[in-house]
Enzyme design. Structure first.
Site, PDB file in Angstrom:
ATOM      1  N   ASP A  88       0.769  -1.155  -0.019  1.00  0.00           N
ATOM      2  CA  ASP A  88      -0.007  -0.081  -0.119  1.00  0.00           C
ATOM      3  C   ASP A  88       0.971   1.186   0.094  1.00  0.00           C
ATOM      4  OD1 ASP A  88      -2.490   1.693   0.344  1.00  0.00           O
ATOM      5  OD2 ASP A  88      -2.027   1.836   2.488  1.00  0.00           O
ATOM      6  N   PHE A 136     -17.412  12.423   2.694  1.00  0.00           N
ATOM      7  CA  PHE A 136     -16.531  11.944   1.729  1.00  0.00           C
ATOM      8  C   PHE A 136     -16.866  10.463   1.394  1.00  0.00           C
ATOM      9  CE2 PHE A 136     -12.888   9.864   0.362  1.00  0.00           C
ATOM     10  CZ  PHE A 136     -12.320  10.797  -0.709  1.00  0.00           C
ATOM     11  N   THR A 184      -3.865  16.612  -3.597  1.00  0.00           N
ATOM     12  CA  THR A 184      -4.285  17.954  -3.825  1.00  0.00           C
ATOM     13  C   THR A 184      -5.885  17.789  -3.737  1.00  0.00           C
ATOM     14  OG1 THR A 184      -4.777  16.950  -6.199  1.00  0.00           O
ATOM     15  CG2 THR A 184      -2.738  18.335  -5.859  1.00  0.00           C
ATOM     16  N   ASP A 193      -1.421  -1.141   6.006  1.00  0.00           N
ATOM     17  CA  ASP A 193      -1.578  -0.581   7.274  1.00  0.00           C
ATOM     18  C   ASP A 193      -3.022   0.068   7.736  1.00  0.00           C
ATOM     19  OD1 ASP A 193      -1.596   3.175   7.425  1.00  0.00           O
ATOM     20  OD2 ASP A 193      -1.646   1.789   5.713  1.00  0.00           O
TER      21      ASP A 193
END
Length: 1145
Positions: free
Chosen positions: A498, A642, A696, A884
């Site tokens: 990852d 989100f 970003t 993780d």
């Protein structure tokens, strides 16, 4: 009540059961007139109930129509679902017009719900105070993590053990000793080793299951307070008609009202009805569910939160609809319906009934989460096996190492050798007498060729390796969770990693702010703070100027190019408002920010550093402190959180002072580009920041009028209570009213710092021949930048980007290019990856596995796991996955070796992994040092234990051949028991401390690791070499003993056995590369034990003969003949063809 026309309702319902349809006009007129006239003639006390009934019938019709698609092919099931007698019962209850109707209607709704709770559809309508019969339809709320019960323990454990060829072979040998014609020597010689292995395994399994049982009992017996109606009251009218009852968790059922206190575990999935916080919110900890350490904000049902006390919940005539239980913990669809007015039923209701409120995942507490603060009351909707926690609990298959598989294959070869030798002995004897019995007797005599001690030694060796790994001070807090896989660390060829939190620290810091015409970097944040203070000062002057009728230019800033301070204020204010961060006061007075994403915390901390501080936040309000020290208050109207699908987060707020309504949104550039107004700089600057390795976020704003917001709110509520395609409908409403032509305010760049020593670690692993893939959900530009900065891509290596493939021709062209240029690094996005896997799975894996590095972006957790499985299946090489977060668990479990990092995203990956580490850099020592030692040691140990069994079987074979092929045991009783235990075990097992190179050399020359993955330490070549050594030494010892034969058979036993023991001790010494103090002690102590034991075994040793010089020189000659040639061969080979590692010592 007789003048209430209900025929139209009844007929429209009967129509669904197969009756003829009414004309739409007739049906509508009947319904309208009936409702109007009925309402006019009814007394006030009955009107709400009638409205409740009719509305519920209409709602039931809509829901049944929506469900008809599922039952369109099954008329019988449809008729059952809409049973006539239930409708008749409901109409009769209405005509009675009493309070008993309320209870009965709930019961009826329960029956209908129960019908729906079928194998195909487990969605449910749960009334408040449900009857016991209804509650019994759902699973008991029992936590059960036990693997076995009293009846299944023995069968399952025995099956798990004897499905391996090793144990099955020895079981058959042991069972054969119960047949008198096949018995040879002591019965315990064959039974004891197998019984020991089984006893240890069963004891361990029983202990582990016992501990699981204790944990289950503790969880099931935890006490919870449940609100109950008074036994004599069916409907609670007064506060004194309720009681609280303390019951164990296992007794909680669907429909119960459970009271929770701070730090109490949530016992079942429940809808949050009320909290002790006036705002109706509470925080929960979900680290045991999804591994996330951040607290999550949950919201109570507004109608219930408005009640004066918890006991008023028992007086509600309400029901909760909950969708069928699924695994997804981020999704929930439900509704909360109030069927009759709250309060005195004789009063005209202040709100229309039925009142329906949508329920989302924000309103639900999943089981196994913990209430972090305050108290709450929840309504249980799922119990036991239907809870999200249980449904997401997977029991991954036990992983078996490659070394174990190789040894199992060798065992089958040894079994074939045993059969061949047994059959040869009988054949050479001319198949005389009962030759088939002699075959079995020889099989038992030669059974030591497959030593059961091999399994014991290897398991003990794995324990030693695990201990060494966990006690290595250079990789502190490393945990071995799967003790059967240490050797796999030395065979890794593919590493799938990852990015965020694994290669990077998941510590975010806002480094750059771009507003189109000006950009602020990390070194110019002081200027941002100055301009912000100036902007807030000017705002104050503007107010005074307006009062003095002297307007300033700032008033007209929206028409032309606004001055930089005002623009900066808009950006910072939007960043300070558009988030889901909540400030939490700690016991020591400090304030920490809680959020589900470290990106948001980083941005809020940055706004604090430039002067705009978040000081208060709840569900409905937010307060900011300006640089001047004054406070700005905003009302939170809507939040759009989100998600990985939307890739954006939005919020609607109202400025309390001005009344202005703002829609603020931030998100990934790929989605925000289509939402904000056209511009000429966003795409270019996003690319520039991505090349710098920054994450970003685009921030946009839209001002809303009261009328526009009112229209949006009405349409959004309608979409939110739909049961079909709810999320899509809600998203379309947001897109229509809000996500259109947003004003582009700015672009932020957040840095995710690299983990310590990531660059050197990846470089070492690449040099070790390990091919590294980075699988991330980040965008292609950021992932490419991180790949370069972490040295995943070699210097001057060509990077080939593949993105947005949509056709098979495009995918084919890209694969052809990669096939021609296999020295490049492939960077591919999730869409293109999925297309390649769907159309050209074999070709893509075959080509990509030959590349030195691959970066897959925008990957879902499922794609990560699929890639791991495909690499394993296609290459048949060992794959290690490291991550993780909770999204890495599926990838970790799909790998041969899973490594979890304890990071900021929680411990879920660590708990699911085979090895848990604190940093990515620990992989260097874990693989190159511990992996090397574990594999080399186990390979040497396995071959030596096989050699130890082979040599004594060869001696038995020679002995039987000389003595007329008689199946008579050469060594019996205690000699056979001692040979595998006291006399050889310690020296042979001390090989687990051997090492061919020291640690510094292994880490300095990672190229040495390439030899390990070839599997040369344990191969068919080395196996047959040891087989030939065993044949030579066994034959030499036995033949020389017979040549030096004295007058008694007892002397043959003493000479040959003593020579055998000494030969094994010498062979161990010859095989050792680096001596350890324990090795020396084991050799000396074993020799002393053997010498002492001779005195206590007169039936095997003639002391008068053993103590003579004649015995000593004969033994010395035999040992010299058997071991000296092999020592000379090894010495010459080390000079002529030294190993790669020996050249570096």
């Amino acid at each position: 009540m007789t003048d209430i026309p209900l025929k139209s309702i009844k007929r429209s319902q009967l129509n669904r059961a197969g009756y003829s349809k009414l004309d739409s006009d007739e049906r509508d007129d009947d319904h309208t007139n009936g409702h109007a006239n009925g309402s006019a003639d009814m007394p006030p006390s009955i009107r709400p109930a009638s409205a409740s009934f009719i509305s519920r019938k209409a709602r039931g019709k809509r829901r049944a129509d929506a469900e008809r698609g599922s039952y369109a092919d099954d008329a019988e099931e449809e008729r059952t679902l809409l049973a006539d007698h239930e409708r008749e019962a409901e109409e009769d209850e209405l005509e009675r017009g009493t309070h008993s109707r309320l209870t009965s209607s709930n019961t009826s709704g329960s029956r209908a719900s129960g019908k729906r709770t079928s194998a195909k559809d487990k969605s449910r309508n749960i009334p408040f105070r449900p009857p016991e019969k209804f509650q019994n339809r759902f699973p008991a709320n029992i936590v059960r993590n036990q693997k076995y019960n009293v009846f299944t323990f023995l069968p399952i454990v025995l099956y798990e053990q004897f499905k391996f060829f090793f144990n099955l072979y020895f079981l058959l040998v042991a069972l054969s000793q119960f047949v008198p014609q096949l018995r040879i020597g002591f019965l315990t010689t064959y039974i004891a080793p197998l019984a020991f292995v089984l006893a240890v395994t069963m004891g361990k399994e029983a202990y582990d299951d016992y501990k699981r049982n204790l944990r289950d009992k503790e969880a099931n017996s935890a006490r919870y307070l449940v609100l109950r109606s008074h036994p004599s009251s069916s409907v609670v009218e007064e506060s004194h008609d309720f009681l609280t009852e303390s019951i164990p968790s296992s007794k909680i059922r669907v429909g119960d009202l459970v009271c929770l206190e701070k730090n109490q575990r949530v016992p079942a999935d429940m809808v949050l009805l009320r909290t002790s916080d006036q705002s109706g919110t509470c925080f929960i900890r979900t680290d045991q569910l999804d591994g996330e350490t951040d607290w999550k904000l949950k919201v109570a049902v507004p109608t219930c939160q408005k009640l004066h006390s918890d006991e008023e919940l028992l007086g509600l005539d309400a029901e909760i609809y909950a969708d069928a239980p699924i695994k997804d913990i981020h999704t929930f669809i439900g509704t909360f319906s109030v069927n009759s007015p709250i309060g005195n039923r004789d009063d005209v209701p202040l709100e229309p009934v039925p009142k329906i409120e949508p329920l989302t995942v924000e309103n639900v507490l999943w089981s196994n989460t913990v209430l972090a603060a305050g108290s709450a009351v929840g309504f249980v909707i799922y119990t036991g096996s239907e809870t999200r926690a249980v449904m997401n609990t997977s029991h991954p298959e036990t992983k078996m190492g490659l070394l174990d598989l190789e040894i199992n294959r060798l065992a089958k070869i040894l079994c074939a050798v045993t059969f061949a030798m047994s059959f040869a002995m009988v054949a050479l004897n001319g198949f005389r007498g009962q030759w088939y019995i002699y075959v079995f007797r020889f099989l038992i005599l030669f059974s030591s060729i497959i030593p059961i001690s091999l399994r014991v030694n290897l398991d003990m060796g794995k324990t030693v390796y695990s201990h060494l790994i966990m006690n290595d001070n250079e990789i502190p807090e490393t945990i071995v969770r799967t003790s059967t896989l240490p050797e796999e660390l030395g065979r890794i060829e593919y590493l799938l990693s990852d990015k965020t939190g694994t290669l990077t620290q998941n510590e975010m810091e806002l480094k750059k702010l771009h507003m189109g015409t000006i950009s602020y970097g990390a070194d110019s944040m002081d200027e941002v703070a100055h301009q912000l203070a100036l902007a807030f000062g000017l705002s104050s002057e503007q107010a005074f100027a307006a009062q003095g009728q002297t307007p300033t230019g700032i008033q007209f800033s929206t028409r032309g190019r606004r001055d930089m301070s005002s623009r900066l204020k808009d950006v910072v204010l939007s960043l300070a408002l558009c988030h889901n961060v909540t400030p939490v006061s700690n016991d020591d007075g400090t304030v920490t920010y809680q959020a589900s994403s470290p990106d948001e915390v980083a941005i809020v901390k940055w706004t604090e550093s430039v002067g705009l501080t978040l000081v208060f936040r709840d569900r409905t309000r937010m307060q900011l402190q300006t640089p001047e020290g004054t406070r700005m208050e905003f009302e939170v109207l809507d939040i759009f959180p989100f998600t990985s699908e939307s890739k954006r987060m939005g919020i609607v707020v109202r400025d309390v002072s001005s009344g202005e309504i703002l829609f603020l949104q931030k998100g990934a550039d790929v989605v925000m580009t289509k939402i904000v107004m056209r511009n000429d700089w966003l795409e270019e600057e996003c690319g520039n920041m991505a090349r710098e390795g920054l994450r970003t976020l685009v921030i946009g704003r839209k001002r809303l009028s009261e009328q526009t917001y009112g229209m949006f709110k009405e349409r959004y509520h309608e979409a939110s209570i739909q049961l079909q395609n709810r999320n899509d409908e809600m998203a379309s409403v947001v897109a229509e009213f809000l996500e259109r032509d947003l004003e582009l305010l700015g672009l932020t760049g957040v840095e995710d710092k690299l983990q310590d020593d990531v660059k050197s670690t990846i470089e070492l692993l690449r040099n070790a021949g390990i091919k590294i893939w980075m699988l991330t959900g980040d965008k292609i530009e950021t992932a490419t930048c991180i790949a370069i900065s972490t040295k995943l891509v070699a210097r001057n290596q060509y990077i080939h980007q593949v993105a947005k493939l949509t056709t098979s021709d495009q995918a084919k062209r890209e694969l052809e290019f990669l096939q021609a240029k296999q020295d490049c690094c492939l960077v591919i996005d999730g869409q293109s990856l999925q297309l390649c896997l769907d159309l050209f799975k074999i070709e893509f894996i075959e080509i990509s596995t030959k590349l030195s590095a691959v970066v897959a972006c925008r990957c879902s957790p499922t794609q990560k796991a699929d890639v791991a499985r495909l690499i394993r299946k296609h290459t048949r090489k060992r794959v290690c996955c490291i991550g993780d977060g909770g999204n890495d668990v599926s990838m970790i479990q799909a790998s041969d070796v899973g490594v979890g990092i304890v990071g900021k995203e929680g411990k879920q990956a660590s708990l699911a992994a085979d090895f848990s580490v604190n940093q990515f850099s620990y992989l260097t020592k874990l693989l190159l040092w511990h992996g090397r030692n574990s594999y080399k040691r186990s390979a040497k140990l396995a071959q030596f234990v096989i050699h130890r069994g082979l040599i004594i079987s060869i001696m038995q074979c020679v002995f039987s051949a000389i003595f007329y092929f008689a199946p008579i045991a050469l060594y019996q009783g205690w000699l056979m028991v001692g040979y595998a235990t006291l006399y050889t075990m310690a020296p042979v097992f001390s090989l687990v401390l051997d090492r061919d190179v020291n640690e510094d050399v292994a880490l300095l020359y990672p190229e040495l690791y390439k030899e390990l993955v070839k599997g040369r330490a344990l191969s068919y070549k080395t196996f047959f070499m040891w087989l030939m050594i065993s044949v030579y030494q066994g034959g030499a010892i036995m033949i020389m003993s017979l040549v030096l034969f004295e007058n008694e058979f007892l002397n043959i036993v003493s000479i040959s056995f003593t020579a055998l023991i000494l030969n094994e001790l010498i062979m161990v010494a010859v095989e050792i590369t680096t001596w350890h103090v324990y090795m020396v002690l084991s050799e000396i102590v074993t020799l002393m034990i053997y010498a002492v034991s001779i005195v206590f075994l007169p039936e095997y040793f003639d002391l008068a003969f053993v103590t003579t010089v004649r015995f000593a020189w004969k033994v010395a000659v035999i040992v010299a003949v058997s071991s000296l040639p092999l020592y000379l061969y090894k010495l010459i080979r080390s000079r002529v063809r030294p190993s790669t590692s020996s050249k570096l010592i």
